[in-house]
Structure formats: C-alpha cells, structure tokens
Enzyme design. Structure first.
Site, PDB file in Angstrom:
ATOM      1  N   ASN A 189       2.864 -12.667   3.121  1.00  0.00           N
ATOM      2  CA  ASN A 189       2.782 -11.421   2.356  1.00  0.00           C
ATOM      3  C   ASN A 189       3.860 -10.443   2.792  1.00  0.00           C
ATOM      4  O   ASN A 189       4.110 -10.274   3.986  1.00  0.00           O
ATOM      5  CB  ASN A 189       1.405 -10.784   2.562  1.00  0.00           C
ATOM      6  CG  ASN A 189       1.229  -9.545   1.711  1.00  0.00           C
ATOM      7  OD1 ASN A 189       1.358  -9.599   0.484  1.00  0.00           O
ATOM      8  ND2 ASN A 189       0.963  -8.410   2.340  1.00  0.00           N
ATOM      9  N   VAL A 190       4.492  -9.821   1.804  1.00  0.00           N
ATOM     10  CA  VAL A 190       5.402  -8.705   2.067  1.00  0.00           C
ATOM     11  C   VAL A 190       4.826  -7.515   1.301  1.00  0.00           C
ATOM     12  O   VAL A 190       4.855  -7.505   0.062  1.00  0.00           O
ATOM     13  CB  VAL A 190       6.842  -9.001   1.586  1.00  0.00           C
ATOM     14  CG1 VAL A 190       7.777  -7.875   2.023  1.00  0.00           C
ATOM     15  CG2 VAL A 190       7.333 -10.346   2.108  1.00  0.00           C
ATOM     16  N   GLU A 198      -1.125  11.277   0.623  1.00  0.00           N
ATOM     17  CA  GLU A 198      -1.077   9.995  -0.084  1.00  0.00           C
ATOM     18  C   GLU A 198      -0.642  10.144  -1.544  1.00  0.00           C
ATOM     19  O   GLU A 198      -0.513  11.248  -2.062  1.00  0.00           O
ATOM     20  CB  GLU A 198      -2.455   9.322  -0.021  1.00  0.00           C
ATOM     21  CG  GLU A 198      -2.658   8.494   1.240  1.00  0.00           C
ATOM     22  CD  GLU A 198      -1.897   7.162   1.180  1.00  0.00           C
ATOM     23  OE1 GLU A 198      -1.220   6.898   0.179  1.00  0.00           O
ATOM     24  OE2 GLU A 198      -1.969   6.397   2.166  1.00  0.00           O
ATOM     25  N   THR A 210       3.759  -3.050   1.248  1.00  0.00           N
ATOM     26  CA  THR A 210       4.022  -1.712   1.780  1.00  0.00           C
ATOM     27  C   THR A 210       2.707  -1.055   2.155  1.00  0.00           C
ATOM     28  O   THR A 210       1.835  -0.879   1.290  1.00  0.00           O
ATOM     29  CB  THR A 210       4.773  -0.860   0.739  1.00  0.00           C
ATOM     30  OG1 THR A 210       5.994  -1.527   0.427  1.00  0.00           O
ATOM     31  CG2 THR A 210       5.101   0.515   1.281  1.00  0.00           C
ATOM     32  N   TYR A 211       2.569  -0.740   3.405  1.00  0.00           N
ATOM     33  CA  TYR A 211       1.357  -0.093   3.916  1.00  0.00           C
ATOM     34  C   TYR A 211       1.800   1.084   4.764  1.00  0.00           C
ATOM     35  O   TYR A 211       2.854   1.030   5.388  1.00  0.00           O
ATOM     36  CB  TYR A 211       0.533  -1.083   4.759  1.00  0.00           C
ATOM     37  CG  TYR A 211       0.301  -2.378   4.009  1.00  0.00           C
ATOM     38  CD1 TYR A 211      -0.625  -2.432   2.976  1.00  0.00           C
ATOM     39  CD2 TYR A 211       1.059  -3.507   4.278  1.00  0.00           C
ATOM     40  CE1 TYR A 211      -0.797  -3.594   2.241  1.00  0.00           C
ATOM     41  CE2 TYR A 211       0.882  -4.680   3.548  1.00  0.00           C
ATOM     42  CZ  TYR A 211      -0.041  -4.710   2.528  1.00  0.00           C
ATOM     43  OH  TYR A 211      -0.200  -5.850   1.790  1.00  0.00           O
ATOM     44  N   ARG A 212       0.978   2.096   4.830  1.00  0.00           N
ATOM     45  CA  ARG A 212       1.378   3.239   5.637  1.00  0.00           C
ATOM     46  C   ARG A 212       1.221   2.893   7.111  1.00  0.00           C
ATOM     47  O   ARG A 212       0.263   2.205   7.501  1.00  0.00           O
ATOM     48  CB  ARG A 212       0.581   4.474   5.251  1.00  0.00           C
ATOM     49  CG  ARG A 212      -0.828   4.488   5.759  1.00  0.00           C
ATOM     50  CD  ARG A 212      -1.572   5.688   5.198  1.00  0.00           C
ATOM     51  NE  ARG A 212      -2.667   6.079   6.051  1.00  0.00           N
ATOM     52  CZ  ARG A 212      -3.735   6.750   5.603  1.00  0.00           C
ATOM     53  NH1 ARG A 212      -3.819   7.094   4.333  1.00  0.00           N
ATOM     54  NH2 ARG A 212      -4.690   7.095   6.437  1.00  0.00           N
TER      55      ARG A 212
END
Lengths: 75, 473
Positions: B158-159, B271, B161-163
């Site tokens: 998996n690639v 957010e 985007t997470y904070r």
C-alpha cells in the site's frame, strides 16, 4: 519543564536550530506528545493565552482509541 | 511525463506556476500564511520557500497540486483545461492500468543515508501547519507498507497518505483509520505482535502523490497507476531496512517500524473538512533511518478551511474510482463529481433505466469501499446535467425534486470520523436527493417542455474575442 498544553511537568527540549545560531528551540511533552517551538505565537505556546478548548485535561488513557488493539492470534 | 517532483517543478516554472520566496522567515506562522495565500489566488502557483531561519540551504515547497492549472499540468494538459475536461482525460489514463514499474539499483532517494543521531525537526524544515495542531505534521507523504503475509506482492503493498505527527527526535504518530488499507496491514502485524516496517516518502512525482490519496481497491498498485497516468514506468527501489518498495526518486524517505499493540496520544490536527480533529490514542512509528537526495526539497501541504491544496488533490482522484466502480454494473452513469471534502458530498449524473433507478445508484455509491464511510450527501442529477457545473445542479434541485418522493435520509450508517457531524466519531448517515427526471413506472412530472438551447458556440468565440480586445484598450 511544564507542557503548555497538558500543564504536566513532563516536557523537555528535543531539537534546536541546526545551524547553531540559537534561532529557535523545540520542546516535546512525553505525556501528551504536544510539541512546540519557542518562537511561535503567544496564543500557541503561552498557556495563559491559549484557547482553553485546545488544552488537554483528564487522563491520557481515557482518550478515545480509534483503532482498538486486536486480540493476539496464536501462530 | 514526470519521473520525480523536480521535473514537475521545472514544468510548473516554465508555465509560470512556480514562484520562489527568498526572504528569511521563521517557520511559524509564516509558512502557513504562504500556504493559505497560494491556494486562495486564482490558479495559484506552487511556492518554494528558500530561506528558513535556522535551516540554511533547506527548502520547502507548498501548493504543488493547489490549483486547477497545476492539476492540468500534472495530467499533461494545457493549464487552461476545465475540470470536466480533466475528469475525462483522467478516465482515459485510468484505463491504461496497470502501467510498468522499473527497479532502480542505486536510487536517487538514497544519495545520502543517515542512521545515527536522527532528529527529524533538525534535519527537515518542519512547521506547524495550523495554529492548534498538536505539533508538526507531514501532510503529504506517500506512506508504504506491506502485508507481512504477502511480502512479494506489489498489488497488496500500500502507498497511502496518512497524517503523521512528529513526536520526538525519531518518533512519529500515525493515524491509520479502520477503513484505510494500511489498517489491514497494521491489524495483521498486531495480531502477531510484530512490528510493521513502514517507509514515509516525501516529495515524489505528482502522479504518485495523487494516487497515494486515491481510494483504489486494496489489491491495486498505486505505483502501477502512477505509471499509467505518467505514461512512463514508475521507478522504484528497495528500502534499506526492510523489504518495502519505495519511489526511487523521492526527495526524502524515512524508514521505520510501527510499534505493535501500543497506542499514544495524537492530534488534534486541522483536517480536510476544515475543522480540527480531536486528540485520540493512535499508533506510533520508531524511525530507523532517513535517506534523501542531495540538496533535498521538503514538500508538504497546507490544509485549512476549504478550499485549500488538499481539496484539489482529493478532487478528481475521488471522482474517478467512484465513477469506475459504479459504471461496472450501472452503464447509465455519465459522470461523478465527488470533489467536496473527499466525497462527503457527491453528485452523480445518471439516466434512469426505470422508475427509482437513480436511488439505487445512490445505494450503490454508498456501498463502494470509499462511499461506505465518506459519501454522506448524495445528489443524483440527470444525464443532461453536468455535475461539475453547480449552477446546473442547483437548477435540477429547483426544478426536478419532489420533496415527498425524492429526499431520503438513512440514519446511523458508517460515517467518517473526521466529519464534524459524525457522532460518535465513525457513525453517520446518508442524505439522498434524487434530482433526476422520473422514468416509468414512476409518475412522470407534470407535463412541461424544457427550453432548447440555441446554437451559440460561434457567438461564444466572437464575444470572447471582442471582450479580449476591449480589455486591451
């Protein structure tokens, strides 16, 4: 050192300007993980001037867990 | 098109879509002020900040995806391309999946390797994005993890985007929500009490950044999608401390492990719905190694009250997968506009195969992997309405909605925890408005005739040219 957010005496310096200029220092609270730079605005780093809504009261362990730890599986 | 962030920045500069700020600034509050300003401008440029107090020689770039002009250039289109044109262009590129990946032996991202005395805030010009964030966050990273039980698969790798909140010299908190693909990897590792290798890749090619924030299926490869969009192979390499595949030309790669079975305070963070999240107990990463290119560029994203850069980044990449998933079984779908807060509000243009069909389209949207939690407000419009044209959508609501038949509320469904109306966080509801024309056996609306548009294209050009001449005088 007192954390500007949870007000516990659990904060310490962990970084400083890498060019050795003393331009800024950074601190982290080992209890609530808040970090801040000493050059930030008063409403961010001064507990007296921070919005009380963003102060952290209560116990850390009472915070909501968004992803619970799953049961251990026997291999 | 673009092998890396740098080649895209060169293109942006050629097109007048990159500017440089060279005056000395403090990280806070100036960088957030610059980020806000850049995306507020019409067709705002990317901004390179080159003189940050205490960080000589370090550079931050913001707003790389933060306008429709930049977005069009990412797709290889003219910078004046309309949103609808970009949607259909992306659809074409989507069908090229899977693109090719190419392993690189000595990747640029490992030109400099640091394993000792790691201190993230001293190595990168971090900054607090919004005033009441809990610290400095990575907001635009491409985060790589694998299924520990499927280590050779590029598809389940998996690639995303997470904070990521920097919480110490080599400690980073991560928010991996239950419906995120990464959560599957974390859960499997935690069930075995094993640390999960992770690579945080910063400053990658713009299509990979775009794909990392796209809700594709769990077993589809972001690298192969990035290659399909770019039209060239995606160059990847092996990480130094794990079996992970990383983008070879990333500006920075932070390698580490997710600590199993422990939770730590994280947040708040401003957010994408335009509000702060709460402080929660989340997982944590221990950093083992940082690699970077020579003279690296730190790319991050300002996110404020919409619209800001993230709204451009999460716009068409939310629309296209939802369109594809609906279209598989519902060929009547014409277009999907799910640009509003990652699909919390979505507009679908569809024909009615038979009476009530559009409502079934809404149920289908609400049961796609992304739609389950995100698609809260669902508006259906007819095939004659452009869902990207809000004036047309509002006309449909005005002229085609029967309040007693076409408005449905489904309470207490899954919700998106960051949506401020999700209470308790994670619970929500569905609000469906059917603004399509009814089809039999539904009752046809009262007999009316729509006004036909005259053929106006020729005069559009004439008037536009006259207007340009008038503005020159």
């Amino acid at each position: 050192m007192k954390c500007v957010r949870c007000l516990h005496d659990t904060a310490a310096k962990f970084a400083e300007a890498p060019d050795g200029s003393g331009a800024w220092e950074m601190y982290v609270c080992s209890r609530c993980n808040f970090t801040w730079r000493n050059t930030e605005e008063d409403e961010v780093i001064n507990p007296e001037k921070r919005d009380p809504y963003f102060q952290l009261k209560g116990n850390i362990e009472d915070l909501q867990v968004l992803v619970p730890v799953p049961p251990l599986k026997k291999s | 098109m673009y092998r890396d962030l740098r080649s895209f920045l060169t293109k942006l500069e050629e097109e007048g879509q990159l500017v440089h700020i060279t005056d000395e600034i403090l990280p806070e509050p100036t960088i957030r002020e610059i980020g806000r300003a850049a995306c507020d401008l019409p067709n705002g440029p990317a901004v390179m900040i080159e003189n940050i107090k205490g960080h000589p020689g370090k550079r931050v770039v913001l707003n790389v995806h933060g306008s429709w002009a930049n977005h069009a250039l990412m797709l290889g289109m003219d910078k004046t391309a309309t949103v609808k044109e970009q949607f259909f262009n992306l659809l074409e590129k989507w069908d090229r999946y899977p693109g090719e990946v190419k392993y690189v032996g000595k990747p640029a991202c490992q030109e400099v390797v640091i394993k000792d005395n790691i201190n993230i805030d001293e190595m990168l010009p971090m900054f607090r994005i919004n005033a009441y964030d809990a610290g400095c966050f990575f907001s635009k990273a491409s985060v790589v993890t694998k299924d520990l039980f499927d280590p050779d698969s590029l598809e389940t790798e998996n690639v995303g985007t997470y904070r990521l909140q920097v919480q110490g010299k080599d400690i980073i908190g991560i928010q991996a929500l239950p419906f995120h693909d990464i959560a599957r990897h974390v859960t499997k590792a935690e069930e075995m009490n094993k640390p999960l290798p992770i690579a945080i890749c910063l400053g990658v090619d713009p299509a990979l950044t775009f794909m990392a924030s796209t809700p594709i299926n769990y077993d589809q490869s972001e690298y192969k999608y990035a290659a399909a969009i770019n039209g060239i192979p995606c160059e990847i390499a092996k990480a130094l401390t794990s079996n992970l595949d990383i983008p070879a030309n990333a500006e920075y790669v932070i390698e580490g492990e997710i600590i199993p079975r422990q939770r730590f305070a994280e947040g708040p963070f401003g957010e994408f719905p335009g509000s702060y999240s709460g402080t929660r107990l989340q997982t944590r990463i221990k950093v083992k190694c940082i690699t970077h290119r020579k003279d690296p560029i730190f790319e991050n994203l300002f996110m404020g009250r919409p619209w800001t850069e993230i709204d451009y980044l999460l716009a068409l990449n939310t629309c296209v997968p939802l369109y594809k998933q609906l279209k598989e079984t519902m060929p009547e779908i014409v277009a999907v506009n799910a640009m509003y807060q990652h699909g919390l509000t979505a507009i679908v243009s569809t024909a009615n195969r038979f009476g009530g069909y559009a409502k079934s389209v809404a149920f289908r949207l609400a049961s796609t992997p992304h739609g389950i939690s995100y698609c809260k407000n669902i508006i259906l419009v007819g095939p004659d309405v452009d869902p990207f044209n809000l004036e047309q959508v509002m006309w449909s609501l005005s002229a085609r909605v029967r309040p007693d038949k076409d408005v449905i509320v489904i309470p207490y469904t899954p919700g998106m925890p960051l949506d401020p109306t999700s209470e308790p966080p994670g619970m929500g509801g569905k609000f469906i408005i059917d603004a399509t024309n009814p089809a039999p056996p539904d009752l046809i609306l009262r007999e009316t005739r729509l006004i036909d548009n005259p053929n106006s294209k020729g005069f559009e050009k004439i008037i536009s040219d006259l207007q340009k001449k008038a503005s020159v005088k």
